[in-house]
Design a protein around this motif. Structure first.
Motif, PDB file in Angstrom:
ATOM      1  N   LYS A 171      54.381 -29.791 -30.177  1.00  0.00           N
ATOM      2  CA  LYS A 171      54.362 -29.013 -31.818  1.00  0.00           C
ATOM      3  C   LYS A 171      55.348 -28.526 -31.550  1.00  0.00           C
ATOM      4  O   LYS A 171      55.696 -27.723 -30.837  1.00  0.00           O
ATOM      5  CB  LYS A 171      52.700 -27.894 -31.712  1.00  0.00           C
ATOM      6  N   VAL A 172      56.007 -28.582 -33.109  1.00  0.00           N
ATOM      7  CA  VAL A 172      57.832 -27.906 -32.729  1.00  0.00           C
ATOM      8  C   VAL A 172      57.372 -27.320 -34.307  1.00  0.00           C
ATOM      9  O   VAL A 172      56.814 -27.541 -35.166  1.00  0.00           O
ATOM     10  CB  VAL A 172      58.295 -29.114 -33.151  1.00  0.00           C
ATOM     11  N   LEU A 173      58.505 -26.512 -34.944  1.00  0.00           N
ATOM     12  CA  LEU A 173      58.902 -25.730 -35.657  1.00  0.00           C
ATOM     13  C   LEU A 173      59.869 -26.123 -36.205  1.00  0.00           C
ATOM     14  O   LEU A 173      60.875 -26.237 -35.417  1.00  0.00           O
ATOM     15  CB  LEU A 173      58.714 -24.068 -35.695  1.00  0.00           C
ATOM     16  N   PHE A 174      60.581 -26.301 -37.902  1.00  0.00           N
ATOM     17  CA  PHE A 174      61.380 -26.767 -37.632  1.00  0.00           C
ATOM     18  C   PHE A 174      61.594 -26.183 -39.114  1.00  0.00           C
ATOM     19  O   PHE A 174      60.673 -26.170 -40.383  1.00  0.00           O
ATOM     20  CB  PHE A 174      61.632 -28.227 -38.058  1.00  0.00           C
ATOM     21  N   ALA A 175      62.636 -25.992 -39.724  1.00  0.00           N
ATOM     22  CA  ALA A 175      62.982 -25.602 -41.275  1.00  0.00           C
ATOM     23  C   ALA A 175      62.837 -26.717 -41.928  1.00  0.00           C
ATOM     24  O   ALA A 175      62.979 -27.942 -41.814  1.00  0.00           O
ATOM     25  CB  ALA A 175      65.001 -25.277 -41.197  1.00  0.00           C
ATOM     26  N   LYS A 176      62.505 -25.787 -43.002  1.00  0.00           N
ATOM     27  CA  LYS A 176      61.269 -26.891 -44.768  1.00  0.00           C
ATOM     28  C   LYS A 176      62.187 -28.136 -45.064  1.00  0.00           C
ATOM     29  O   LYS A 176      62.486 -28.708 -45.303  1.00  0.00           O
ATOM     30  CB  LYS A 176      61.111 -25.568 -45.521  1.00  0.00           C
ATOM     31  N   TYR A 177      63.991 -26.959 -44.906  1.00  0.00           N
ATOM     32  CA  TYR A 177      64.814 -28.162 -46.197  1.00  0.00           C
ATOM     33  C   TYR A 177      65.010 -28.859 -45.081  1.00  0.00           C
ATOM     34  O   TYR A 177      66.623 -29.413 -45.567  1.00  0.00           O
ATOM     35  CB  TYR A 177      65.730 -27.713 -46.834  1.00  0.00           C
ATOM     36  N   ALA A 178      65.032 -29.878 -43.740  1.00  0.00           N
ATOM     37  CA  ALA A 178      65.646 -29.948 -42.922  1.00  0.00           C
ATOM     38  C   ALA A 178      64.912 -31.870 -42.961  1.00  0.00           C
ATOM     39  O   ALA A 178      63.871 -31.741 -43.267  1.00  0.00           O
ATOM     40  CB  ALA A 178      65.868 -29.556 -41.786  1.00  0.00           C
ATOM     41  N   GLY A 179      65.909 -32.721 -43.053  1.00  0.00           N
ATOM     42  CA  GLY A 179      65.084 -33.939 -42.154  1.00  0.00           C
ATOM     43  C   GLY A 179      64.780 -34.952 -43.557  1.00  0.00           C
ATOM     44  O   GLY A 179      64.699 -34.482 -44.818  1.00  0.00           O
ATOM     45  N   THR A 180      63.991 -36.099 -43.228  1.00  0.00           N
ATOM     46  CA  THR A 180      64.059 -36.481 -44.485  1.00  0.00           C
ATOM     47  C   THR A 180      62.516 -37.426 -44.548  1.00  0.00           C
ATOM     48  O   THR A 180      61.606 -37.628 -43.423  1.00  0.00           O
ATOM     49  CB  THR A 180      65.011 -37.730 -44.453  1.00  0.00           C
ATOM     50  N   GLU A 181      61.961 -37.134 -45.557  1.00  0.00           N
ATOM     51  CA  GLU A 181      60.537 -37.969 -45.440  1.00  0.00           C
ATOM     52  C   GLU A 181      60.007 -39.111 -46.272  1.00  0.00           C
ATOM     53  O   GLU A 181      60.880 -39.401 -46.516  1.00  0.00           O
ATOM     54  CB  GLU A 181      59.616 -36.648 -46.799  1.00  0.00           C
ATOM     55  N   VAL A 182      59.525 -39.514 -45.057  1.00  0.00           N
ATOM     56  CA  VAL A 182      58.992 -40.694 -45.693  1.00  0.00           C
ATOM     57  C   VAL A 182      56.964 -40.998 -45.067  1.00  0.00           C
ATOM     58  O   VAL A 182      56.494 -39.862 -44.623  1.00  0.00           O
ATOM     59  CB  VAL A 182      59.468 -41.609 -43.584  1.00  0.00           C
ATOM     60  N   LYS A 183      56.650 -41.736 -46.097  1.00  0.00           N
ATOM     61  CA  LYS A 183      54.901 -41.707 -46.289  1.00  0.00           C
ATOM     62  C   LYS A 183      54.556 -42.796 -45.594  1.00  0.00           C
ATOM     63  O   LYS A 183      55.610 -44.329 -46.084  1.00  0.00           O
ATOM     64  CB  LYS A 183      54.767 -42.070 -48.029  1.00  0.00           C
ATOM     65  N   LEU A 184      53.832 -42.883 -44.638  1.00  0.00           N
ATOM     66  CA  LEU A 184      53.606 -44.370 -44.234  1.00  0.00           C
ATOM     67  C   LEU A 184      52.010 -45.214 -44.178  1.00  0.00           C
ATOM     68  O   LEU A 184      51.147 -43.557 -43.583  1.00  0.00           O
ATOM     69  CB  LEU A 184      54.017 -44.338 -42.219  1.00  0.00           C
TER      70      LEU A 184
END
Lengths: 96, 96, 96, 96, 96, 96, 96
Positions: F64-77
């Protein structure tokens, strides 16, 4: 004073203008990047190179130094103003 | 003069235009990045590479040098104007 | 000419358009990044890599070179216009 | 053609659209970063790594290549348009 | 398809939405950085590290991949749309 | 879930607020850089250093991790929202 | 508290002004880059250098530290405010 700077940082006490004048150095208000003078109170453990080597700082406690005005972070302790600076923001040592 | 520049920095005395003219160099006011001429007064201990090796500077005290106008920091000492510059901001040496 | 460029810098004399035309090269005024032609007069001691190795420059005095117009610093000496450039701003050598 | 690109640069002749069509490649005018096609005429001596090793370029004279439109510098020589490009601006080779 | 990407680049065919739906992946139009799906057609020779070592790419021809929409350069060949991408712009492989 | 992240990337399932509350963590809406919580589903092969060494990631599937909201890319599967993140965008692991 | 920061990150509890005043340190509201004080609760596994070496952090759990106000990410856990910071954002340790 009880602050231990980290890594390549130093803590310096800002020297007021009377103290500067005694040393014969005048820092013009009109300079595009106005430097400040300070006295180093504590130095960090040094800079870590990408090969793992630790390089001690060139400045040491007691050194009178010039640094760029917009560098570092101000801290107030018991009414005195201190600066926490990276050594790379220090321009020169003023030997006495 | 009593300033000891840190690392890859040098301290230089800015040369006024009469002094420049004697050396035959004219620096046009209209140049997009107008260089200045100076005389090196003191040099730092050198540049530290990422392998820990210390590289001494190419310029030495006494060298007449050209540097970009918007580089470095001005310091006034006993009425004289000095520049604290990184060696990388020095363009060339003017041998005499 | 008496200028010794530092490190990876070179000093070049800018070639005027008549001289360029003789060599068959026309540099269009409308190009988005208009290059200039020059003749190298002096080269620095080379580029220092992070492992301490000194790499001599690829260009040498006498080479006719192309460089980007917005690179480098102009210097005027005895009425002639010179450029002080980093070798990395030189695009190509024009062999004669 | 008589241009010797420096280091990791190449000189390419821009191919006009008829020539592109013959190869079956159409580069859409509406693409957000419109690529161009060219033929490599000369390549530099290679890229120097920080350990001093010289890496020869992957492209060679004669290769048909795709490159980003806003990369490089245009040069006109005897009425022909050339590009001086860093190899890193070349996207792909189009084998014939 | 006849394109050979350079170094750490790959060429991919963009997969249209019907093809994506079959794989069960829906890429929301409202996502702040909308990814695209593609099929890798060709990969470059790899990435050259600063020590001269060549690292082969992790993706190979035939892989179905996700990549950020604003990465890479579009190329149209015989009516098909292709992307030239750096491997670093590829987010993930979708195993089938 | 069938996504294999590349290199130093991970794929995480975003945890909704009820799930977060159970773990006792509340992420304030007013925080200047609002973090999100997620569960790691798959990790890439690791980070390649400039000396060619491959460093495995610190996080593993199930964390279980915490990450910054504006990081990364969303993908819907299949109706679920996933994030593709670089490990460097992960702030901390929340051990259970 | 149950958060395990990654790599060169630390988790710190923000100290309110009464707690700061007891230690004799006053952080002026008007400072251009206002620092905050905190107590380190957990530290990451260290920083990985490009040669693969892992450098442990200089700060340890229990240290009272100064950090720049605009650094890091806030997290709220059971009503307490925490900061997740990179060690490089920590200016100094305040020994007690």
């Amino acid at each position: 004073m009880n602050i231990k700077p980290l890594g390549e940082r130093v803590v310096a006490k800002v020297l007021e203008s009377e103290e500067r004048t005694k040393s014969g150095i005048v820092l013009p208000d009109t300079a595009k990047e106005k430097p400040q003078m300070g006295k180093v109170l504590a130095v960090g453990s040094g800079r870590t190179l990408e090969n793992g080597q630790k390089i001690p700082l060139e400045v040491k406690a007691g050194d009178k130094v010039l640094f760029a005005k917009y560098a570092g972070t101000e801290v107030k302790l018991d009414g005195e103003e201190y600066m926490v600076l990276k050594e790379n923001d220090i321009l020169a040592i003023i030997p006495e």
